[in-house]
Design a protein around this motif. Structure first.
Motif, short mmCIF file in Angstrom:
data_model
loop_
_atom_site.label_atom_id
_atom_site.label_comp_id
_atom_site.label_asym_id
_atom_site.label_seq_id
_atom_site.Cartn_x
_atom_site.Cartn_y
_atom_site.Cartn_z
N ASN A 238 0.83 -1.20 0.00
CA ASN A 238 0.00 0.00 0.00
C ASN A 238 0.86 1.25 0.00
O ASN A 238 1.72 1.43 0.87
N ALA A 239 0.65 2.11 -0.98
CA ALA A 239 1.39 3.38 -1.03
C ALA A 239 0.98 4.28 0.12
O ALA A 239 1.74 5.14 0.56
N TYR A 240 -0.26 4.08 0.60
CA TYR A 240 -0.80 4.92 1.67
C TYR A 240 -1.05 4.10 2.92
O TYR A 240 -1.50 2.97 2.86
N ASP A 241 -0.77 4.72 4.06
CA ASP A 241 -1.03 4.11 5.36
C ASP A 241 -2.29 4.76 5.93
O ASP A 241 -2.26 5.92 6.34
N VAL A 242 -3.39 4.03 5.91
CA VAL A 242 -4.66 4.55 6.42
C VAL A 242 -4.89 3.99 7.81
O VAL A 242 -4.89 2.77 8.01
N HIS A 243 -5.09 4.86 8.77
CA HIS A 243 -5.30 4.38 10.13
C HIS A 243 -6.04 5.42 10.97
O HIS A 243 -6.04 6.62 10.65
#
Length: 323
Positions: A238-243
């Motif tokens: 994942n290029a993005y870390d969603v949290h």
């Protein structure tokens, strides 16, 4: 299947002008430079195009739909002057230079916008479903597992579930132009997208542009000089870390967007700094750094391969008391 898709997408050059197609274009950003450029590129190729987009930006709304809620007059202006406060809940876009006969807004989610295009506008113009739904190009790539919440991708999921060939298109954030709607990068992305449609048509040979139950997620790199096409997979990198965080002020991205000024909880998107594993080298989040990625998707959540259905069959046998 991958070999057939390789031949049916822009991974190969289209030798001739595509057949004129009926196309519905939607997105999750509303009226943008990217959607205007895509419309112009498709029209220049001879396609008949209906644009049906949300009134306001709807990034991250995924497959959301406001069921059983009538759409009344607008409570605010639409994005980039598409329509004014007090206008009907759906209708033609009212901005100078935008062809109102082809551009339409919906005061709702991305999925609601594409359904308006398919169920109402397409029926009025063609008396049938479109040959193709294009979603985007989004202002920002949709790569990796974040596509689950992407309005751009879920527009395609709904169309594909209806049996309509559909492709999600996403580009870099540098394609934004909220003043003149004429970013030069938008024109480049649009030309490449039209090339993709040509190649789909060349591979279709008069049939549907994509096999039933198959859709595509296409992402353009930030550097559009890197215009080679690569077959990829959504993958696990994942290029993005969603949290979720209890303190949004600790997120550099949230601060840059003006959403992290206070120590309040919320969901943030940060860049993933972890290096990919060798097994993730073909994931779209990695390949998009240097090429245009084309990943294959299926509609909804149903798994069809023999391995996964075999696991489910064994589960049912255990639940039924069979050995």
């Amino acid at each position: 299947m991958l070999t057939r898709l390789l031949l049916a997408t822009a991974l190969v050059a289209a030798p001739a002008l595509a057949e004129a197609r009926n196309i519905v274009v939607s997105n999750d950003d509303g009226l943008t430079s990217n959607v205007v450029a895509l419309y112009k590129a498709l029209k220049a190729e001879g396609h008949d195009v209906i644009v049906s987009i949300p009134c306001t930006g709807q990034s991250g709304m995924g497959g959301a739909v406001k069921f059983m809620r009538p759409l009344g007059p607008l409570s605010q202006d639409c994005h980039n002057g598409a329509a004014k406060k007090g206008a009907p809940g759906v209708g033609p876009i009212d901005r100078e230079g935008i062809p109102a006969q082809d551009f339409n807004y919906v005061d709702g989610t991305p999925v609601m916008a594409v359904l308006y295009g398919i169920d109402v506008l397409a029926q009025k113009r063609w008396a049938k479903a479109p040959d193709l739904v294009l979603s985007g190009p989004n202002e920002g790539q949709n790569v990796g597992q974040i596509i689950v919440s992407s309005g751009t991708v879920n527009v395609v999921q709904y169309a594909s579930a209806r049996g309509i060939p559909a492709v999600a298109l996403s580009a870099g954030v540098g394609t934004t132009d909220n003043t003149g709607l004429a970013n030069p990068q938008s024109a480049t992305v649009a030309a490449l997208s039209a090339e993709l449609v040509d190649a789909l048509d060349a591979g279709a040979a008069g049939r549907s542009l994509l096999p039933a139950g198959i859709s595509l997620n296409v992402n353009f790199p930030d550097d559009l000089a890197k215009d080679s096409w690569k077959l990829t997979r959504v993958g696990t990198y994942n290029a993005y870390d969603v949290h979720f965080t209890e303190d949004m002020s600790q997120s550099p991205v949230a601060r840059a967007m003006g959403a992290g000024g206070q120590s309040l909880p919320g969901v943030v998107i940060d860049l993933n700094k972890a290096a990919p594993t060798p097994a993730q080298a073909r994931d779209e989040s990695i390949v998009v750094r240097d090429a245009i990625t084309v990943s294959v998707m299926q509609p909804g959540y149903g798994a069809q391969d023999k391995h996964t259905t075999g696991i489910a069959r064994k589960l049912i046998n255990r639940l039924s008391g069979k050995k």
